[in-house]
Design a protein around this motif. Structure first.
Motif, short mmCIF file in Angstrom:
data_model
loop_
_atom_site.label_atom_id
_atom_site.label_comp_id
_atom_site.label_asym_id
_atom_site.label_seq_id
_atom_site.Cartn_x
_atom_site.Cartn_y
_atom_site.Cartn_z
N LEU A 56 0.87 -1.17 0.00
CA LEU A 56 0.00 0.00 0.00
C LEU A 56 0.91 1.22 0.00
O LEU A 56 1.77 1.36 0.87
CB LEU A 56 -0.90 0.02 1.24
CG LEU A 56 -1.91 1.17 1.33
CD1 LEU A 56 -2.94 1.05 0.21
CD2 LEU A 56 -2.60 1.17 2.68
N MET A 57 0.73 2.10 -0.99
CA MET A 57 1.60 3.27 -1.17
C MET A 57 0.76 4.54 -1.14
O MET A 57 -0.37 4.56 -1.64
CB MET A 57 2.31 3.16 -2.53
CG MET A 57 3.24 4.31 -2.88
SD MET A 57 3.72 4.26 -4.63
CE MET A 57 2.21 4.86 -5.41
N GLU A 58 1.31 5.59 -0.52
CA GLU A 58 0.61 6.88 -0.58
C GLU A 58 1.06 7.60 -1.85
O GLU A 58 2.22 7.54 -2.25
CB GLU A 58 0.87 7.70 0.69
CG GLU A 58 2.33 7.96 1.02
CD GLU A 58 2.84 9.21 0.35
OE1 GLU A 58 2.03 10.11 0.10
OE2 GLU A 58 4.04 9.27 0.07
N LEU A 63 5.71 6.87 -1.00
CA LEU A 63 6.27 6.08 0.10
C LEU A 63 5.36 4.91 0.44
O LEU A 63 4.13 5.01 0.33
CB LEU A 63 6.46 6.95 1.34
CG LEU A 63 7.55 8.04 1.25
CD1 LEU A 63 7.48 8.95 2.46
CD2 LEU A 63 8.93 7.41 1.11
N VAL A 64 5.96 3.82 0.86
CA VAL A 64 5.19 2.64 1.27
C VAL A 64 4.64 2.87 2.67
O VAL A 64 5.36 3.27 3.58
CB VAL A 64 6.09 1.39 1.26
CG1 VAL A 64 5.33 0.18 1.83
CG2 VAL A 64 6.57 1.09 -0.15
N VAL A 65 3.34 2.62 2.86
CA VAL A 65 2.74 2.76 4.18
C VAL A 65 2.33 1.41 4.77
O VAL A 65 1.93 1.34 5.93
CB VAL A 65 1.53 3.71 4.15
CG1 VAL A 65 1.96 5.11 3.76
CG2 VAL A 65 0.45 3.20 3.20
N GLY A 66 2.43 0.36 3.99
CA GLY A 66 2.10 -0.97 4.50
C GLY A 66 2.39 -2.03 3.46
O GLY A 66 2.43 -1.75 2.26
N ILE A 157 3.70 2.37 -8.13
CA ILE A 157 3.88 1.19 -7.29
C ILE A 157 4.88 0.23 -7.94
O ILE A 157 5.56 -0.54 -7.26
CB ILE A 157 2.53 0.48 -7.03
CG1 ILE A 157 2.64 -0.47 -5.84
CG2 ILE A 157 2.06 -0.29 -8.25
CD1 ILE A 157 2.67 0.21 -4.51
N GLU A 158 4.98 0.29 -9.29
CA GLU A 158 5.91 -0.58 -9.99
C GLU A 158 7.35 -0.22 -9.66
O GLU A 158 8.25 -1.06 -9.74
CB GLU A 158 5.68 -0.51 -11.49
CG GLU A 158 4.30 -1.01 -11.93
CD GLU A 158 4.02 -2.44 -11.46
OE1 GLU A 158 4.97 -3.24 -11.39
OE2 GLU A 158 2.85 -2.75 -11.16
N GLU A 159 7.59 1.04 -9.28
CA GLU A 159 8.93 1.44 -8.86
C GLU A 159 9.32 0.70 -7.58
O GLU A 159 10.47 0.31 -7.39
CB GLU A 159 8.99 2.95 -8.62
CG GLU A 159 8.76 3.78 -9.88
CD GLU A 159 8.79 5.27 -9.58
OE1 GLU A 159 9.29 5.65 -8.49
OE2 GLU A 159 8.31 6.05 -10.42
N VAL A 160 8.34 0.52 -6.69
CA VAL A 160 8.59 -0.20 -5.44
C VAL A 160 8.95 -1.65 -5.73
O VAL A 160 9.97 -2.16 -5.26
CB VAL A 160 7.35 -0.14 -4.51
CG1 VAL A 160 7.63 -0.90 -3.22
CG2 VAL A 160 6.96 1.30 -4.23
N PHE A 161 8.12 -2.31 -6.52
CA PHE A 161 8.37 -3.72 -6.82
C PHE A 161 9.65 -3.89 -7.63
O PHE A 161 10.40 -4.86 -7.43
CB PHE A 161 7.18 -4.32 -7.56
CG PHE A 161 6.01 -4.62 -6.68
CD1 PHE A 161 6.05 -5.68 -5.78
CD2 PHE A 161 4.86 -3.84 -6.72
CE1 PHE A 161 4.97 -5.96 -4.95
CE2 PHE A 161 3.78 -4.10 -5.89
CZ PHE A 161 3.83 -5.17 -5.00
N ALA A 191 13.54 -0.61 3.70
CA ALA A 191 14.76 -0.12 3.06
C ALA A 191 14.43 0.78 1.89
O ALA A 191 15.11 1.79 1.65
CB ALA A 191 15.61 -1.31 2.60
N TYR A 192 13.38 0.46 1.14
CA TYR A 192 12.97 1.29 0.00
C TYR A 192 12.62 2.70 0.48
O TYR A 192 13.04 3.71 -0.12
CB TYR A 192 11.76 0.67 -0.71
CG TYR A 192 11.20 1.56 -1.80
CD1 TYR A 192 11.75 1.56 -3.07
CD2 TYR A 192 10.12 2.41 -1.54
CE1 TYR A 192 11.24 2.40 -4.06
CE2 TYR A 192 9.61 3.24 -2.53
CZ TYR A 192 10.18 3.22 -3.79
OH TYR A 192 9.67 4.05 -4.77
N ASN A 193 11.86 2.79 1.58
CA ASN A 193 11.51 4.11 2.12
C ASN A 193 12.75 4.88 2.57
O ASN A 193 12.85 6.09 2.35
CB ASN A 193 10.55 3.95 3.29
CG ASN A 193 9.10 3.78 2.83
OD1 ASN A 193 8.78 3.93 1.66
ND2 ASN A 193 8.23 3.45 3.77
N LEU A 194 13.69 4.18 3.20
CA LEU A 194 14.90 4.85 3.68
C LEU A 194 15.74 5.39 2.51
O LEU A 194 16.36 6.44 2.62
CB LEU A 194 15.74 3.87 4.51
CG LEU A 194 15.15 3.49 5.87
CD1 LEU A 194 16.00 2.41 6.53
CD2 LEU A 194 15.04 4.72 6.77
#
Length: 205
Positions: A56-58, A63-66, A157-161, A191-194
């Motif tokens: 779940l991304m805002e 940023l990932v929130v969950g 969201i694809e950037e996260v994955f 780590a992605y958020n950091l």
């Protein structure tokens, strides 16, 4: 991750010709990770023994929130989405953007029951009879500018994955069992958020 099959009167590692047979979780099981399940992303793609990661991304900052990992089932994505939304609900109405895999009447109804605006992409696939598939999204949703914004932002969201598969090395997990895969997945999301935060802080408001 290797696959095997067991059957009455047959050794667990005995060879068997699966040509012409439909693979299922009853016929295939990983010898190293029995919790892994057969899953395929879409028609024409091979089924693989795996788990599914959910995020779940805002939209404002990406940023990932969950997030967490679950067993791979046909309904896991929608069930996980509702669980993530429930854990981050506030008093004010929110919107949720998602791809066409979430264009399912029961899921859209569940979002609306939670006072969540369903900014879900329309699944325009044609049925076997050649007719467009019925969609749960109508003009009440698509006429708003916010719907178009959500559809544009959700693709981030694809950037996260992409990051957790490449930089975090989770394209092929090295641990076994859902709980350990979930722990590795959650650590990768943190780590992605950091990694992303310094870029956001350096960007002028």
């Amino acid at each position: 991750m290797g696959a095997t099959t067991t059957a009455q009167g047959r050794a667990a590692n005995a060879e068997r010709n699966f040509h012409g047979e439909k693979r299922s979780n009853e016929s295939h099981r990983s010898m190293t990770d029995p919790e892994a399940r057969l899953y395929k992303k879409g028609d024409g793609q091979p089924a693989k023994l795996c788990y599914i990661g959910h995020v779940l991304m805002e939209n404002r900052h990406g940023l990932v929130v969950g997030g967490f990992a679950t067993l791979a089932t046909g309904t896991a994505e929608r069930e996980a989405a509702l669980a993530l939304i429930d854990s981050h609900r506030s008093r004010r109405r929110i919107t949720v953007g998602a791809d066409k895999a979430y264009d399912v009447a029961s899921f859209i109804a569940a979002l609306r029951a939670r006072s969540v605006s369903a900014h879900v992409a329309i699944d325009g696939h044609l049925s076997k009879t050649g007719k467009p598939r019925a969609t749960a999204i109508d003009r009440r949703t698509t006429r708003h500018r916010g719907y178009r914004v959500s559809q544009r932002c959700r693709k981030r969201i694809e950037e996260v994955f992409g990051w957790i598969k490449s930089a975090a090395g989770l394209a092929k997990v090295k641990v076994r069992g859902r709980s350990r895969v979930d722990a590795a997945f959650t650590l990768a999301l943190a780590a992605y958020n950091l990694v992303r935060l310094p870029r956001l802080l350096a960007t002028p408001a």
